[in-house]
Design a protein around this motif. Sequence first.
Motif, PDB file in Angstrom:
ATOM      1  N   ARG A  14      42.445  65.018  48.671  1.00 28.54           N
ATOM      2  CA  ARG A  14      43.247  64.467  47.578  1.00 28.54           C
ATOM      3  C   ARG A  14      44.698  64.230  47.979  1.00 28.54           C
ATOM      4  NH1 ARG A  14      43.699  68.014  43.268  1.00 28.54           N
ATOM      5  NH2 ARG A  14      44.211  66.276  41.924  1.00 28.54           N
ATOM      6  N   PRO A  15      44.940  63.421  49.000  1.00 31.19           N
ATOM      7  CA  PRO A  15      46.320  63.181  49.431  1.00 31.19           C
ATOM      8  C   PRO A  15      47.094  62.375  48.394  1.00 31.19           C
ATOM      9  CG  PRO A  15      44.872  61.658  50.527  1.00 31.19           C
ATOM     10  CD  PRO A  15      43.994  62.612  49.762  1.00 31.19           C
ATOM     11  N   SER A  16      48.382  62.548  48.381  1.00 34.59           N
ATOM     12  CA  SER A  16      49.216  61.822  47.422  1.00 34.59           C
ATOM     13  C   SER A  16      49.575  60.426  47.925  1.00 34.59           C
ATOM     14  CB  SER A  16      50.489  62.613  47.134  1.00 34.59           C
ATOM     15  OG  SER A  16      51.226  62.790  48.329  1.00 34.59           O
ATOM     16  N   ASP A  17      49.174  60.097  49.160  1.00 29.07           N
ATOM     17  CA  ASP A  17      49.506  58.792  49.735  1.00 29.07           C
ATOM     18  C   ASP A  17      48.268  57.990  50.142  1.00 29.07           C
ATOM     19  OD1 ASP A  17      48.801  60.459  51.823  1.00 29.07           O
ATOM     20  OD2 ASP A  17      50.353  59.732  53.174  1.00 29.07           O
ATOM     21  N   PHE A  18      47.148  58.187  49.445  1.00 29.36           N
ATOM     22  CA  PHE A  18      45.904  57.462  49.736  1.00 29.36           C
ATOM     23  C   PHE A  18      46.077  56.022  49.261  1.00 29.36           C
ATOM     24  CE2 PHE A  18      41.276  56.746  49.695  1.00 29.36           C
ATOM     25  CZ  PHE A  18      40.910  57.445  50.832  1.00 29.36           C
ATOM     26  N   THR A  19      45.900  55.054  50.159  1.00 27.98           N
ATOM     27  CA  THR A  19      46.169  53.655  49.818  1.00 27.98           C
ATOM     28  C   THR A  19      44.928  52.946  49.274  1.00 27.98           C
ATOM     29  OG1 THR A  19      45.634  52.825  52.023  1.00 27.98           O
ATOM     30  CG2 THR A  19      47.926  53.505  51.621  1.00 27.98           C
ATOM     31  N   TRP A  20      45.175  51.812  48.665  1.00 28.36           N
ATOM     32  CA  TRP A  20      44.093  50.990  48.122  1.00 28.36           C
ATOM     33  C   TRP A  20      43.148  50.551  49.239  1.00 28.36           C
ATOM     34  CZ3 TRP A  20      41.590  49.929  43.920  1.00 28.36           C
ATOM     35  CH2 TRP A  20      40.788  48.803  43.856  1.00 28.36           C
ATOM     36  N   THR A  40      39.440  33.966  38.669  1.00 29.21           N
ATOM     37  CA  THR A  40      40.816  34.154  39.134  1.00 29.21           C
ATOM     38  C   THR A  40      41.029  35.606  39.512  1.00 29.21           C
ATOM     39  OG1 THR A  40      41.574  34.569  36.874  1.00 29.21           O
ATOM     40  CG2 THR A  40      41.712  32.307  37.666  1.00 29.21           C
ATOM     41  N   PRO A  41      41.769  35.838  40.582  1.00 25.69           N
ATOM     42  CA  PRO A  41      41.995  37.225  41.011  1.00 25.69           C
ATOM     43  C   PRO A  41      42.911  37.957  40.041  1.00 25.69           C
ATOM     44  CG  PRO A  41      43.246  35.715  42.382  1.00 25.69           C
ATOM     45  CD  PRO A  41      42.409  34.875  41.469  1.00 25.69           C
ATOM     46  N   GLY A  42      42.662  39.226  39.873  1.00 23.28           N
ATOM     47  CA  GLY A  42      43.487  40.055  39.013  1.00 23.28           C
ATOM     48  C   GLY A  42      43.491  41.459  39.542  1.00 23.28           C
ATOM     49  N   SER A  43      43.952  42.389  38.723  1.00 23.79           N
ATOM     50  CA  SER A  43      44.039  43.760  39.208  1.00 23.79           C
ATOM     51  C   SER A  43      42.743  44.534  38.983  1.00 23.79           C
ATOM     52  CB  SER A  43      45.196  44.478  38.524  1.00 23.79           C
ATOM     53  OG  SER A  43      44.951  44.623  37.145  1.00 23.79           O
ATOM     54  N   ARG A  44      41.834  44.020  38.179  1.00 21.97           N
ATOM     55  CA  ARG A  44      40.583  44.729  37.902  1.00 21.97           C
ATOM     56  C   ARG A  44      39.554  44.442  38.988  1.00 21.97           C
ATOM     57  NH1 ARG A  44      38.142  44.206  32.117  1.00 21.97           N
ATOM     58  NH2 ARG A  44      39.860  45.618  31.758  1.00 21.97           N
ATOM     59  N   HIS A  58      41.352  49.566  38.759  1.00 28.49           N
ATOM     60  CA  HIS A  58      42.469  48.635  38.751  1.00 28.49           C
ATOM     61  C   HIS A  58      43.242  48.826  40.046  1.00 28.49           C
ATOM     62  CE1 HIS A  58      42.464  46.984  34.657  1.00 28.49           C
ATOM     63  NE2 HIS A  58      41.869  48.107  34.359  1.00 28.49           N
ATOM     64  N   ARG A  59      43.583  47.723  40.682  1.00 27.25           N
ATOM     65  CA  ARG A  59      44.413  47.818  41.886  1.00 27.25           C
ATOM     66  C   ARG A  59      45.757  48.399  41.488  1.00 27.25           C
ATOM     67  NH1 ARG A  59      42.507  42.404  43.071  1.00 27.25           N
ATOM     68  NH2 ARG A  59      41.029  42.568  44.765  1.00 27.25           N
ATOM     69  N   PRO A  60      46.288  49.284  42.313  1.00 24.01           N
ATOM     70  CA  PRO A  60      47.599  49.838  41.987  1.00 24.01           C
ATOM     71  C   PRO A  60      48.691  48.774  42.143  1.00 24.01           C
ATOM     72  CG  PRO A  60      46.875  50.610  44.126  1.00 24.01           C
ATOM     73  CD  PRO A  60      45.739  49.828  43.544  1.00 24.01           C
ATOM     74  N   HIS A  61      49.644  48.837  41.270  1.00 26.21           N
ATOM     75  CA  HIS A  61      50.794  47.953  41.385  1.00 26.21           C
ATOM     76  C   HIS A  61      51.961  48.592  40.668  1.00 26.21           C
ATOM     77  CE1 HIS A  61      50.020  46.592  37.236  1.00 26.21           C
ATOM     78  NE2 HIS A  61      48.768  46.510  37.608  1.00 26.21           N
ATOM     79  N   PRO A  62      53.139  48.430  41.056  1.00 31.49           N
ATOM     80  CA  PRO A  62      53.579  47.495  42.076  1.00 31.49           C
ATOM     81  C   PRO A  62      53.353  48.008  43.491  1.00 31.49           C
ATOM     82  CG  PRO A  62      55.478  48.618  41.197  1.00 31.49           C
ATOM     83  CD  PRO A  62      54.270  49.100  40.433  1.00 31.49           C
TER      84      PRO A  62
END
Length: 84
Positions: A14-20, A40-44, A58-62
């Motif tokens: 459970r790292p705090s810096d795990f990327t998408w 169309t692409p979105g965050s879902r 959901h993709r993380p953003h920003p």
Amino acid sequence: MSQRDKLIRRFRNRPSDFTWQELVRLLESLGYSEVATRSTPGSRCRFVHANGAIILLHRPHPGNVVKRYVLDAVRRSLIEEGLL
């Protein structure tokens, strides 16, 4: 130890810096594939396993770092499916 095993070990810690990108690689290595939800692409994003299991995210953003509660939810789903 393979890169897949290292990625699974990192995910379990459970790292705090795990990327998408790491999460997508992990899911793909466990048999999931990303399915487009719209034209169309979105965050879902929807990931579907060959056995029919679905993980909606959901993709993380920003930023690009996945929240810890999302990692916990994915972990629970993977354990329920017997993949972890």
